[in-house]
Design an enzyme around this catalytic site. Structure first.
Site, short mmCIF file in Angstrom:
data_model
loop_
_atom_site.label_atom_id
_atom_site.label_comp_id
_atom_site.label_asym_id
_atom_site.label_seq_id
_atom_site.Cartn_x
_atom_site.Cartn_y
_atom_site.Cartn_z
N ASN A 273 29.22 48.21 89.59
CA ASN A 273 30.87 48.59 89.02
C ASN A 273 30.76 48.80 87.67
O ASN A 273 29.83 48.62 87.06
CB ASN A 273 31.57 47.73 89.46
CG ASN A 273 31.74 46.27 88.45
OD1 ASN A 273 30.47 45.74 88.19
ND2 ASN A 273 32.95 45.91 87.72
N HIS B 112 29.59 56.66 82.95
CA HIS B 112 28.88 55.62 83.91
C HIS B 112 27.89 55.31 83.02
O HIS B 112 26.95 56.08 82.20
CB HIS B 112 28.19 56.24 85.19
CG HIS B 112 29.37 56.49 86.23
ND1 HIS B 112 29.84 55.69 87.05
CD2 HIS B 112 30.21 57.76 86.25
CE1 HIS B 112 30.92 56.33 87.75
NE2 HIS B 112 30.91 57.42 87.27
#
Length: 189
Positions: A35, A46
């Site tokens: 996550n 990310h």
């Protein structure tokens, strides 16, 4: 610009959008993190925290021809690569997620794989994979499991907190995945 402490706290529970090819585009390897951390939530990228080894491992393994910054994640589809997460909720630490969230994320990940049809699904985080898919004995590396036509590979968590995996060792595992994808005719890289 580095996020401030207030920026990081404000990022809690945000969702970092997936990086996926345009409809009909080729997706050779879909990488899935556990996550997004708060740093990723604050930046919208990310694996964004300094010290995370995802981007260096991607380059050292030959998936990309140069070291990409997290802010260049939009370039990944040109390499046939994408990024998602098992759980979409941003937290300070992955252990803040519940087993139910990981299992729900596993179902979402299967649906994403069905839709985008990558040749490989690479999950970065063996403990989260074990929980999400009910596979308590899973080890790092290629799996017997498939999601539709997608082969599954479990990678080490690239977080700087994962001290049992050096960057060189991690890049070696990424390279094994790249080589398998190339041998399968998917030419990832």
């Amino acid at each position: 610009m580095r996020p401030t402490k207030a920026d990081l706290e404000a990022a809690r529970d945000r969702v970092v959008p997936d990086v996926l090819p345009a409809p009909g585009g080729t997706l050779r390897v879909l990488f899935s993190g556990i996550n997004p951390g708060l740093y990723s939530g604050a930046t919208g990228h990310h694996f964004a925290r300094p010290g995370n080894r995802f981007w260096p491992a991607l380059q050292r393994s030959g998936f990309t021809d140069r070291l990409l910054a997290p802010s260049e994640q939009h370039l990944l589809p040109a390499f046939g690569l994408g990024i998602t997460n098992l759980a979409q909720r941003t937290t300070a630490r992955a252990d803040e997620l519940t087993a139910d969230e990981l299992r729900d994320g596993g179902r979402r990940l299967r649906a994403l794989v069905d839709r985008y049809r990558p040749a490989y699904l690479a999950v970065a985080g063996v403990t989260a994979y074990r929980t999400a898919f009910g596979r308590p004995r899973t080890q790092i590396g290629p799996q017997d499991d498939t999601f539709g036509a997608a082969r599954v590979w479990v990678l080490p968590n690239p977080s700087g907190l994962n001290a049992s995996w050096s960057l060189d060792r991690m890049a070696g595992e990424f390279a094994r995945l790249r080589e398998a994808a190339e041998a399968a005719g998917t030419g990832a890289g």
